[in-house]
Design an enzyme around this catalytic site. Structure first.
Site, PDB file in Angstrom:
ATOM      1  N   TYR A  74       0.820  -1.211   0.000  1.00  0.00           N
ATOM      2  CA  TYR A  74       0.000   0.000   0.000  1.00  0.00           C
ATOM      3  C   TYR A  74       0.858   1.267   0.000  1.00  0.00           C
ATOM      4  CZ  TYR A  74      -3.818  -3.130   1.502  1.00  0.00           C
ATOM      5  OH  TYR A  74      -4.737  -4.147   1.613  1.00  0.00           O
ATOM      6  N   LEU A 115     -17.898  -3.635   1.021  1.00  0.00           N
ATOM      7  CA  LEU A 115     -19.008  -2.934   0.371  1.00  0.00           C
ATOM      8  C   LEU A 115     -19.013  -3.178  -1.137  1.00  0.00           C
ATOM      9  CD1 LEU A 115     -18.776   0.463   2.284  1.00  0.00           C
ATOM     10  CD2 LEU A 115     -20.323  -1.448   2.751  1.00  0.00           C
ATOM     11  N   ILE A 148     -13.400  -4.640   7.032  1.00  0.00           N
ATOM     12  CA  ILE A 148     -12.449  -3.527   7.163  1.00  0.00           C
ATOM     13  C   ILE A 148     -12.692  -2.534   6.020  1.00  0.00           C
ATOM     14  CG2 ILE A 148     -10.631  -4.575   8.562  1.00  0.00           C
ATOM     15  CD1 ILE A 148      -9.236  -5.389   5.940  1.00  0.00           C
ATOM     16  N   LYS A 179     -12.809   0.775   3.719  1.00  0.00           N
ATOM     17  CA  LYS A 179     -11.864   1.863   3.487  1.00  0.00           C
ATOM     18  C   LYS A 179     -12.622   3.091   2.995  1.00  0.00           C
ATOM     19  CE  LYS A 179      -9.555   4.514   0.494  1.00  0.00           C
ATOM     20  NZ  LYS A 179     -10.045   5.244  -0.712  1.00  0.00           N
ATOM     21  N   ARG A 205     -18.035   9.381   6.093  1.00  0.00           N
ATOM     22  CA  ARG A 205     -18.309   7.988   5.742  1.00  0.00           C
ATOM     23  C   ARG A 205     -17.752   7.035   6.789  1.00  0.00           C
ATOM     24  NH1 ARG A 205     -17.359   9.517   0.130  1.00  0.00           N
ATOM     25  NH2 ARG A 205     -19.359   9.674  -0.925  1.00  0.00           N
ATOM     26  N   ASN A 263     -20.148   4.384   8.286  1.00  0.00           N
ATOM     27  CA  ASN A 263     -19.840   2.951   8.338  1.00  0.00           C
ATOM     28  C   ASN A 263     -19.965   2.420   9.759  1.00  0.00           C
ATOM     29  OD1 ASN A 263     -19.336   2.939   5.586  1.00  0.00           O
ATOM     30  ND2 ASN A 263     -17.113   3.039   5.807  1.00  0.00           N
TER      31      ASN A 263
END
Length: 282
Positions: free
Chosen positions: A56, A192, A230, A232, A238, A242
């Protein structure tokens, strides 16, 4: 004006006896420059699990946000080109340096890359890192049952976690059944469906019934299904949206309607059977 109370984040018990937050914050596609701010916002919203990875390229920013915070469950991962016994240990030392930490809570092998046949040697390195105390728990990501079987057969050590693509369009029921049998936590990346599910008519209908958001409905489905999502996002709003999944509850009918959304072609990320170093992964 007083701030609203933060939701209570549930925990899961790993097969090594440790506790892990069941709901966390993923940092895929969060740049190193953005990571310190985004992770700090997640902590302010109540998140206590932060997921990153060497690939990442944001471990330094994540580390800055977590400086002097040892109450946060931190996960990172060994990337494909660092597989192998010595190579994995070297890569992990570099991750610790970037994170500015002496240890992490959870270290995962990012992908099996079975054609290279290095994942067992890599697993043996993770076992030694755990025994040395630099890693508290060890696990895998994107592994199939056949890969995990081999790890167990050759080392006697079962992963605590398998982090896989999982969402209502791709529910991975066989993998989840296998994980339950072996007391492995199923952690869901892209929970999601990279946003594709937010406009699904079934999800939107249930959100209206619940007077909540589609994201909260999907994430609540994960929690009630026993998976550990998890999600993002870089948006503080948001993040809180979430987390509102922790304040709703789906009834049996609503869970069944979401269960029925599973698709044979629901995968949106790479296939672990095919993925090698040449592909970008979650």
């Amino acid at each position: 004006m007083p701030q609203p109370a933060q939701p209570t984040f549930p925990t899961a018990i790993l097969n090594d006896g440790r506790e892990m937050p069941q709901f966390g914050y993923g940092t895929l596609k969060v740049s190193d420059d953005e990571a310190e701010k985004s992770v700090s916002e997640a902590l302010n919203a109540g998140y206590r699990l932060i997921d990153t990875a060497a690939i990442y390229e944001n471990e330094e920013g994540v580390g800055k946000a977590l400086a002097n915070r040892h109450d946060i469950f931190l996960t990172t991962k060994v990337w494909n080109d660092s597989q192998g016994h010595a190579e994995a240990k070297t890569a992990f030392r570099e991750s610790l340096r970037r994170l500015g930490r002496d240890e992490v809570d959870l270290l995962l092998i990012h992908w099996p890359c079975a054609s290279r046949d290095l994942y067992v040697d890599t697993w043996k390195a993770l076992i030694e890192l755990r025994e040395d105390g630099r890693v508290k728990s060890i696990g895998v990501s994107n592994f199939l049952p056949e890969h995990i079987d081999r790890l167990i057969e050759e080392t006697g050590v079962t992963p605590t976690v398998n982090q896989i693509e999982l969402h209502p369009y791709f529910q991975q029921r066989e993998a989840r059944d296998y994980h339950r049998k072996h007391n492995i936590i199923t952690q869901a990346w892209s929970p999601l469906g990279r946003g594709a599910l937010l406009d699904d008519p079934v999800i939107k209908s249930i959100a209206e019934e619940m007077e909540t958001t589609p994201a909260a409905v999907i994430l609540r489905w994960h929690l009630q299904s026993g998976t550990a999502p998890i999600p993002k996002t870089s948006s503080p709003d948001r993040m809180r949206e979430n987390a509102s999944a922790l304040q709703v509850f789906l009834n049996r009918d609503q869970m069944g309607r979401i269960d029925a959304l599973d698709r044979k072609d629901g995968r949106i990320g790479p296939d672990p059977v095919k993925l090698g170093n040449e592909e970008t992964a979650a």
